[in-house]
Design a protein around this motif. Structure first.
Motif, PDB file in Angstrom:
ATOM      1  N   ARG C  11      18.088  21.275   2.338  1.00 28.61           N
ATOM      2  CA  ARG C  11      19.436  21.841   2.423  1.00 28.61           C
ATOM      3  C   ARG C  11      20.484  20.824   1.972  1.00 28.61           C
ATOM      4  O   ARG C  11      21.455  21.171   1.317  1.00 28.61           O
ATOM      5  CB  ARG C  11      19.722  22.281   3.864  1.00 28.61           C
ATOM      6  N   VAL C  12      20.289  19.591   2.367  1.00 29.53           N
ATOM      7  CA  VAL C  12      21.299  18.553   2.085  1.00 29.53           C
ATOM      8  C   VAL C  12      20.806  17.615   0.991  1.00 29.53           C
ATOM      9  O   VAL C  12      21.557  17.275   0.067  1.00 29.53           O
ATOM     10  CB  VAL C  12      21.620  17.759   3.373  1.00 29.53           C
ATOM     11  N   THR C  15      21.817  17.327  -2.949  1.00 24.70           N
ATOM     12  CA  THR C  15      23.198  17.722  -3.263  1.00 24.70           C
ATOM     13  C   THR C  15      24.014  16.472  -3.609  1.00 24.70           C
ATOM     14  O   THR C  15      23.507  15.360  -3.536  1.00 24.70           O
ATOM     15  CB  THR C  15      23.844  18.465  -2.078  1.00 24.70           C
ATOM     16  N   ARG C  16      25.283  16.668  -3.981  1.00 23.11           N
ATOM     17  CA  ARG C  16      26.095  15.545  -4.474  1.00 23.11           C
ATOM     18  C   ARG C  16      27.427  15.453  -3.738  1.00 23.11           C
ATOM     19  O   ARG C  16      28.489  15.583  -4.345  1.00 23.11           O
ATOM     20  CB  ARG C  16      26.341  15.710  -5.973  1.00 23.11           C
ATOM     21  N   PRO C  17      27.387  15.219  -2.418  1.00 20.59           N
ATOM     22  CA  PRO C  17      28.651  15.156  -1.680  1.00 20.59           C
ATOM     23  C   PRO C  17      29.433  13.855  -1.975  1.00 20.59           C
ATOM     24  O   PRO C  17      28.880  12.896  -2.500  1.00 20.59           O
ATOM     25  CB  PRO C  17      28.198  15.178  -0.214  1.00 20.59           C
ATOM     26  N   MET C 495      22.956  11.744   4.570  1.00 22.57           N
ATOM     27  CA  MET C 495      22.294  12.961   4.081  1.00 22.57           C
ATOM     28  C   MET C 495      20.924  13.128   4.717  1.00 22.57           C
ATOM     29  O   MET C 495      20.516  14.236   5.077  1.00 22.57           O
ATOM     30  CB  MET C 495      22.171  12.910   2.558  1.00 22.57           C
ATOM     31  N   GLU C 499      19.882  16.207   7.098  1.00 19.68           N
ATOM     32  CA  GLU C 499      18.685  17.002   6.779  1.00 19.68           C
ATOM     33  C   GLU C 499      17.754  17.071   7.988  1.00 19.68           C
ATOM     34  O   GLU C 499      17.237  18.136   8.341  1.00 19.68           O
ATOM     35  CB  GLU C 499      17.942  16.354   5.596  1.00 19.68           C
ATOM     36  N   ARG C 504      25.525  19.725   8.978  1.00 21.83           N
ATOM     37  CA  ARG C 504      26.213  19.499   7.707  1.00 21.83           C
ATOM     38  C   ARG C 504      26.369  18.005   7.437  1.00 21.83           C
ATOM     39  O   ARG C 504      26.558  17.215   8.366  1.00 21.83           O
ATOM     40  CB  ARG C 504      27.607  20.137   7.748  1.00 21.83           C
ATOM     41  N   TYR C 505      26.335  17.642   6.157  1.00 16.62           N
ATOM     42  CA  TYR C 505      26.578  16.255   5.764  1.00 16.62           C
ATOM     43  C   TYR C 505      27.925  15.772   6.298  1.00 16.62           C
ATOM     44  O   TYR C 505      28.053  14.645   6.779  1.00 16.62           O
ATOM     45  CB  TYR C 505      26.543  16.155   4.237  1.00 16.62           C
ATOM     46  N   HIS C 645      20.691  11.565  -3.281  1.00 15.88           N
ATOM     47  CA  HIS C 645      21.993  11.900  -3.858  1.00 15.88           C
ATOM     48  C   HIS C 645      21.863  11.647  -5.363  1.00 15.88           C
ATOM     49  O   HIS C 645      22.006  10.510  -5.815  1.00 15.88           O
ATOM     50  CB  HIS C 645      23.083  11.021  -3.244  1.00 15.88           C
TER      51      HIS C 645
END
Lengths: 169, 161, 757
Positions: C11-12, C15-17, C495, C499, C504-505, C645
């Motif tokens: 889920r996390v 991703t690229r937060p 992250m 996970e 949430r991040y 990431h």
């Protein structure tokens, strides 16, 4: 049964072979078993109760700082390799040469005795005059930070009783 | 210690006064006298761009300008790029494009890039690379920095000529 | 571009937060070491030796002490006698006696720039004035600056009591600058090469180069009357600084608190310490806090670059396979032993399955700065040599250079030169990814244009990490860690925690804290942080999950092992229609009433580290008149395990490629005959700028590391290994000339192309 990969510089002492099959419960036992097959091997790899700092052991492909008590029963593969950091090379000093157990202590407590490592060297010197073994009882009066007591307990497995008016801060 | 000189200037829109020695650079004045540590010293001889500030709208390496030269000038530092809580589009783009790793060169890049976008709101990749060649970054290989500047230009809403 | 073998959907992860420290860094608020401001702060500066090799006869600091505004002067005499013990720095180690001697020289200055004294004063300018008033009497000695010269028996000796050590304790009969020799041997290389169809025999040289971090070294220390010391510094490892300072100053470790500031780049160069004990002693003497900064010239001359090298290779190919390799590697250690020749020797052949080999490595002292780690230390120079020899061999037998590498590739179970078998690795996948890339399928045409490929390997590290994860009532988590964040590890660790917990991040807040505030953490080095601190983060997350399951089980009066935790939901079901459910957020909110705070903890010595490979492809154009090399296009494929990431994984690769291109084309320590570095500024030490590079394409090949719950491999070091050779191979393709010496600078190119050498 563990396949041991002999480093090239030590093969002469093992009859020129590159690998040996050894069965042993621990890393220490394995190295000692090797020493029987290749006299002098143990001392080239182990010093002061640990693998020499410039060396590392890879167990099933993974190099790490393993204790000599590391279990070997399920290990397929052992290699002895130079430490990856390249090692800064310990220059031989008088203390390290004369007192190998002291010279190899690198844990923090022993790295900081206020009066220096030669204190341990003295203890090591005296220890040669005594038959210290597991179960021997040692009284340490005026022990300070009890560095000597811890050294004796760890190196020889003795039981130490230590006391002092001084309390470490 | 050399006699200190009184200087009146404007920094990030604020009238500012300070005393400085004649030998002190703008970078030293900003960092040591005024507490504006956003501009960084990477080389102290004008080669890395980490100390870039805008002096009357022009990019300068603040390590190569003397503090006394700020008399009557208008200075913008990295601390003055955002509008309060609203980040400048360049700052937002640097965050979203992962255009910084250690971040030490970032203030200089953002200041330099702002000067570029102020004068040329829609630069192409080569123009961005040419303009930023005075700023060194050792972490990113510049790829994401150049992309961030191009993205900020697109996002700025300035009319395309 | 990413190609993945992983089966799990995250889920996390992937991703690229935005990174947690990002806003402070783009607004100029982030506090780096040089930004420290304290009441009464003094400024320290260091006096350095103008000679590359000299006996220090006397140091007179009396005039400096009289300068108004000067509060303290220190020399090596102020250090306690150092002990002969080794400190582990993670990717390197250091002998305390040599470290002490390197920080402030005692009897001899061993390189130009060797620190000999330090001053603290009310301003940097006053400190510099005072330095000029320190009188040092030197007896200048002959220097040795070339690694081959230094190995000769008649070379000037840096240390008359140094002997060559062999593996396991044997040593040479005569003193030598060669601090150690290692050998790896398998099969019979001589016979295999004698029977080969094609034999390539070459000597290669690389120059000493610097990591080139933009932030100079700095340290601020405040020594209190009770003997406690606080140090603010820029380092890859606060605990390592604490240990080294304790050792050098013989001061109790518990009395030293190291506060790691934001770090402006390290790449291995900020593992050893240079300034911290000096700042501490200046503070002790002056009674005021002292900040010591290096200038850029200090950084070049007085910190730890990486080795120049000499490498000789003899390689035989038979029936398209690498039949045997003999190699000798001599690496410059600088003033004290400790070059990365061991790592170079162990990584050189790692991408390939080679049965017959003999590799000899020599660690050589000479009158240059003591080298420090630099990104995959030792491996890039080794790959520069081997990958060029392979390129020549492939050409000689008419093979495609990538297919040749694929045909000879290492894979799971293949033994490295150490004898250690490889776990699941992704070299073949990297070569295949480049073979399949649009870049490789595109033509390369035109005069003086060429294409090159190369592969590389790095071990990656495990070592110790400790983290604490405290759950807040609002459903957020404070992640308290001790790993310096150089390139986004606060993001990659947050992250992994998000996970693990199914949150949430944005609800994870990561902070890197000082040495008094978290358990021991080894350095950010050896590409270990996202892997090993990530393991600790995962374990701390699992600790929170366990506590929440147990609380729910108590409340529901059901066995804890029947309670499940998935995606932030905590559920129980008996399979007969009875079920209960709560959530992470609910447990967090009600924790004060239901048993108190929930804090996950983990401390570990990480096992399961996975080495990693990369294969790079580059197109160049050479200007035969000016010698300028233009990088037309660059594609790097790397086995990254799992890209936590992806932006920061790409960033690691792109940054390393830029460093590698600089190493290949321009960067070098350029010394005069007396050992003075003539290009100790960013103007003359020519690192790549925006104009020197194109966009750098990356292919993230995901072959998950079986030793990590999320398949993480270290990614930061591998990508600096292939570029040196890839660029050299491309230049050979473009010009028809082999360049076996770095840098392939405009001068060298023009001389070679026009026969002026």
């Amino acid at each position: 049964m563990t396949l041991v990969y002999i480093p090239a510089p030590l093969r002469d002492m093992c009859g020129g072979v590159a690998t040996l099959q050894i069965e042993a419960p621990t890393l220490d036992a394995l190295l000692r078993a090797l020493d029987v097959r290749c006299p002098g091997f143990y001392a080239r790899v182990v010093e002061g109760g640990r693998v020499r700092p410039e060396l590392a052991v890879a167990i099933d492909g993974e190099a790490a700082t393993y204790p000599l008590s590391e279990p070997m029963s399920h290990v397929r593969d052992v290699s002895i390799i130079p430490a990856i950091g390249g090692g800064a090379g310990i220059e031989d000093t008088e203390i390290a040469r004369r007192y190998p157990r002291t010279g190899q202590r690198r844990d923090r407590w022993f790295a900081e005795p206020p009066m220096g490592p030669h204190v341990l060297g003295l203890v090591e010197h005296l220890s040669r005059e005594m038959e210290l073994k597991a179960g021997t009882r040692v009284l340490d009066l005026g022990c300070g930070r009890a560095t000597s007591s811890m050294f004796l307990a760890e190196e020889f497995g003795v039981e130490t009783w230590a006391t002092d008016l001084y309390a470490p801060t | 210690m050399a006699r200190r000189t009184y200087v009146a200037t404007t920094i990030n829109g604020m009238p500012t006064e300070f005393l400085c020695e004649p030998r002190q650079s703008v970078l030293e004045v900003l960092r040591d006298e005024l507490g504006l540590t956003g501009a960084k010293e990477g080389c102290n001889n004008g080669n890395c761009g980490a100390c870039a500030v805008l002096l009357n709208g022009q990019v300068v390496n603040s390590c190569c300008v003397l503090g006394v030269e700020l008399e009557g000038a208008d200075v913008t530092t990295i601390e003055g790029i955002a509008d309060g809580e609203n980040l400048h589009p360049l700052q937002q783009a640097f965050l979203e494009e992962a255009a910084l790793q250690c971040g030490i060169c970032t203030p200089g890049f953002i200041v330099s890039a702002k000067a570029l976008l102020d004068s040329n709101p829609h630069p192409d990749e080569h123009t961005v690379r040419f303009w930023l060649a005075g700023n060194l970054c050792r972490c990113t290989g510049y790829d994401k920095i150049v992309r961030a500047v191009l993205k900020a230009a697109d996002a700025s809403g300035a009319p395309v000529p | 571009m990413t190609t993945s073998e992983r089966s799990t959907n995250y889920r996390v992860i992937g991703t690229r937060p935005v990174r947690p420290d990002g806003v402070e860094k783009v607004t100029g608020k982030a506090q780096y070491g040089a930004d420290v401001r304290l009441p009464g702060l003094l400024h320290g500066r260091i006096l350095r030796s103008p000679h590359a090799h000299a006996r220090i006869v006397a140091i007179d600091t009396s005039e400096a002490e009289k300068v108004p505004g000067v509060f303290a002067v220190v020399t090596h005499r102020d250090f306690p006698a150092a002990r002969d013990v080794v400190q582990e720095l993670g990717e390197s180690s250091v002998n305390a006696m040599e470290l002490s001697d390197n920080i402030l020289a005692s009897k001899k200055a061993l390189y130009r720039g060797h620190a000999v004294a330090a001053v603290a004063a009310t301003s940097p300018h006053i400190a510099e004035e005072a330095l000029s008033k320190i009188r040092v009497e030197y007896q200048v000695l002959p220097t040795v600056l070339d690694v081959r010269d230094a190995m000769r028996e008649d070379a000037p000796l840096l240390n008359e009591t140094r002997f060559t050590k062999e593996l396991g304790g044997a040593r040479s009969e005569k003193p030598s600058n060669i601090a150690s020799h290692i050998r790896f041997q398998g099969g019979n290389a001589d016979d295999a090469i004698a029977g080969a169809d094609v034999v390539i025999e070459r000597e290669y040289r690389t120059k000493m180069v610097h990591q080139g971090y933009i932030e100079p070294h700095n340290a601020t220390a405040s020594w209190n009357a009770d003997g406690t010391v606080t140090i603010w510094t820029s380092t890859q490892g606060a605990f390592s600084v604490r240990g080294q300072v304790a050792e050098i100053l013989r001061h109790p470790i518990s009395s030293i608190r190291v506060i790691p500031m934001e770090i402006g780049g390290g790449f291995g160069g900020k593992l050893p310490i240079y300034l911290d004990p000096v700042a501490a002693l200046l503070s002790k003497k002056s009674g005021r806090p002292v900040k010591v900064l290096m200038s850029r010239t200090d950084v070049f001359e007085g910190s730890g670059p990486t080795s120049g090298t000499w490498i000789k290779i003899k390689l035989g190919v038979k029936d398209g396979k690498i039949a045997g390799v003999k190699a000798e590697l001599a690496y410059e250690a600088g003033a004290y032993p400790g070059s990365p020749v061991g790592a170079g020797s162990m990584t050189m052949l790692a991408p390939y399955a080679i049965d017959n080999f003999q590799v000899d490595g020599y660690d050589v002292c000479l009158n240059k700065p003591k080298v420090a780690a630099y990104r995959a230390p030792g491996s890039p120079a080794a790959a520069f040599a081997l990958e060029q020899a392979l390129d020549e061999a492939a050409r000689a037998i008419g093979a495609d250079p990538l297919q040749f590498r694929l045909d000879n590739s290492a894979r799971e179970g293949v033994r490295m030169v150490t004898g250690a078998p490889l776990a699941k690795v992704g070299h073949e996948e990297c070569v295949q990814a480049i073979l399949d890339s649009p870049h490789y399928k595109s033509p390369i045409e035109g005069p003086y244009r060429g294409r090159g490929v190369a592969s590389g390997y790095w071990f990656n590290g495990g070592m110790q990490s400790s983290v604490t994860a405290a759950v807040n009532p609002d459903g957020t988590v404070n992640l308290i860690e001790g790993s310096t964040d150089i390139g986004g590890s606060r993001a990659s660790l947050s992250m992994q925690l998000a996970e693990t917990l199914g949150i949430r991040y944005e609800d994870v807040h990561a902070t890197v804290v000082d040495t008094d505030s978290v358990g021991h953490n080894d350095v950010t080095g050896g590409s270990r942080t996202t892997f090993a601190s990530g393991l600790a983060v995962y374990e701390a997350g699992m600790d929170i999950r366990r506590q929440m399951r147990e609380r729910a089980a108590r409340e529901w009066n059901v066995p804890a092992d029947q309670v499940e935790y998935e995606d932030g939901r905590i559920t129980w079901s008996d399979g007969a229609g009875n079920s209960r459910e709560t959530s992470f957020a609910e447990q967090a909110r009600t924790a004060p009433q239901k048993g108190g705070p929930i804090v996950g903890k983990a401390s570990l010595s990480a096992r399961g580290v996975g080495g990693a490979y990369g294969t790079h492809l580059v197109d160049v154009e050479v200007d035969p008149d000016t010698g300028k090399v233009t990088i037309l296009r660059y594609t790097a494929a790397q086995d990254v395990g799992t890209a936590i990431h992806p932006s920061y994984v790409e960033g690691q690769i792109q940054g390393a490629v830029a460093q590698g291109v600089g190493w290949a084309l321009n960067e070098e320590y350029y010394f005069d005959d007396n050992g003075r570095m003539l290009n100790a500024s960013f103007l003359d030490y020519r690192m790549p700028t925006t104009l020197d590079l194109p966009m750098i394409d990356t292919i993230l090949v995901e072959v998950p590391n079986p030793g990590h719950p999320y398949g993480v491999r270290g990614v930061g070091e591998v990508p600096i290994v292939p570029p040196l050779a890839a660029v050299a191979n491309a230049i050979a393709d473009a010009t028809g000339k082999r360049f076996t010496e770095l840098p392939i600078s405009p001068r060298r190119l023009v001389e070679e192309l026009h026969g002026l050498a």
